[in-house]
Design a protein around this motif. Sequence first.
Motif, short mmCIF file in Angstrom:
data_model
loop_
_atom_site.label_atom_id
_atom_site.label_comp_id
_atom_site.label_asym_id
_atom_site.label_seq_id
_atom_site.Cartn_x
_atom_site.Cartn_y
_atom_site.Cartn_z
N TRP A 109 -76.59 -53.14 -74.86
CA TRP A 109 -75.66 -53.39 -75.97
C TRP A 109 -75.69 -54.85 -76.39
CZ3 TRP A 109 -71.38 -56.61 -76.16
CH2 TRP A 109 -71.02 -57.21 -74.94
N ASP A 161 -67.35 -49.62 -88.28
CA ASP A 161 -67.67 -50.36 -87.05
C ASP A 161 -66.47 -51.15 -86.53
OD1 ASP A 161 -70.30 -49.53 -86.64
OD2 ASP A 161 -71.11 -51.04 -87.99
N LEU A 171 -64.25 -48.75 -84.88
CA LEU A 171 -64.77 -48.34 -83.57
C LEU A 171 -64.41 -49.37 -82.50
CD1 LEU A 171 -66.38 -46.42 -81.80
CD2 LEU A 171 -68.49 -47.52 -82.64
N ALA A 211 -62.04 -48.52 -79.25
CA ALA A 211 -62.39 -48.85 -77.86
C ALA A 211 -61.30 -49.72 -77.24
CB ALA A 211 -63.74 -49.56 -77.81
N VAL A 246 -64.19 -42.82 -80.54
CA VAL A 246 -65.25 -43.29 -79.63
C VAL A 246 -66.27 -42.19 -79.40
CG1 VAL A 246 -65.72 -44.02 -77.26
CG2 VAL A 246 -63.81 -45.03 -78.51
N ASN A 280 -68.56 -41.45 -82.36
CA ASN A 280 -69.48 -42.54 -82.67
C ASN A 280 -70.17 -43.09 -81.43
OD1 ASN A 280 -68.80 -43.13 -85.70
ND2 ASN A 280 -66.82 -42.92 -84.68
N ALA A 281 -70.31 -42.23 -80.42
CA ALA A 281 -70.88 -42.69 -79.16
C ALA A 281 -72.28 -43.26 -79.33
CB ALA A 281 -70.91 -41.54 -78.15
N LEU A 312 -71.83 -46.89 -80.29
CA LEU A 312 -70.87 -47.70 -79.55
C LEU A 312 -71.52 -48.97 -79.00
CD1 LEU A 312 -67.99 -47.92 -78.37
CD2 LEU A 312 -68.81 -46.63 -76.38
N PRO A 355 -70.59 -50.25 -73.55
CA PRO A 355 -70.01 -48.91 -73.35
C PRO A 355 -69.54 -48.65 -71.92
CG PRO A 355 -72.40 -48.78 -73.51
CD PRO A 355 -72.04 -50.19 -73.84
N VAL A 388 -65.84 -49.08 -71.48
CA VAL A 388 -65.17 -48.10 -72.34
C VAL A 388 -65.12 -46.74 -71.65
CG1 VAL A 388 -65.19 -46.91 -74.56
CG2 VAL A 388 -65.84 -49.33 -74.45
N THR A 439 -65.58 -36.93 -74.87
CA THR A 439 -65.98 -38.30 -75.21
C THR A 439 -66.71 -38.96 -74.05
OG1 THR A 439 -64.28 -38.65 -76.87
CG2 THR A 439 -65.07 -40.60 -75.72
N VAL A 441 -70.50 -40.46 -74.42
CA VAL A 441 -70.87 -41.85 -74.14
C VAL A 441 -71.89 -41.91 -73.02
CG1 VAL A 441 -70.03 -44.10 -73.39
CG2 VAL A 441 -68.65 -42.73 -74.98
#
Length: 237
Positions: free
Chosen positions: A3, A53, A56, A60, A131, A134-135, A138, A144, A147, A183, A187
């Motif tokens: 990330w 974004d 998001l 989170a 979340v 939109n995993a 993320l 992540p 999260v 979720t 993720v």
Amino acid sequence: MRWLRQLLGGRQVQLDPVRQQELLREVRGRYGDHARVRFADQVGAVAQLLGDDDGLVVAARIVGDAADEAHADLQAQAHEVHRRTGRRLLVHRRNYRPLWKEAGHALRWPLFALPSGLHPYAQVTAAVAVVGANADRLDRVTDPVPVVTRVFEVLDLTTAGWEYGRVRLDTDAATLADSLISTAAQVLATMDDPPRLPPAVRELMRRNNTLDVLDPAVARVVGRFNPGARMREILLA
């Protein structure tokens, strides 16, 4: 950390911290237990508000704030129990079930009294859904790992509340739990090296208890929910 590499190059995104604070203030102020709107309708409205974004990032953060505030509340409760009775209660964020098994009715379920005004069935449920939906992006806006760790923590608190905390399993509670499970799976599926499932989840997955689900509008059973089976179905897929 993938990330961070993506934030520093390749797949840059434009984030606006000022707008994030505005979104967070709006979500906290307009929605929750004080709003004269069904929780299910609030979830849809908040999810729509957090659709980009910046939203998001806010989603989170809401999940993280709920977990952090609940943990602080349980620590305070444990200290108060020790002060009054001399009984020491251990509060471990990775697995709350031993605490609830030992303390039972001595504890108050913390998700109904979050100091920020977040409500588990309104803003938190919506944030969890955002979340999950939109995993796949993320990791463009945040790490992540913490999260999904907080998602599992809220799931642990939710299921323990039904079993030990005198929390009613109604349609709103079941929606939160199901969203947390799906979720978490969404993720984890995006991660190169996903963390192990936490102890509370693994314990529940070994069980097969089916619980009645109440409709708060009519105060009667409208369905059944098997947390362990649902976790096995989604998390082991």
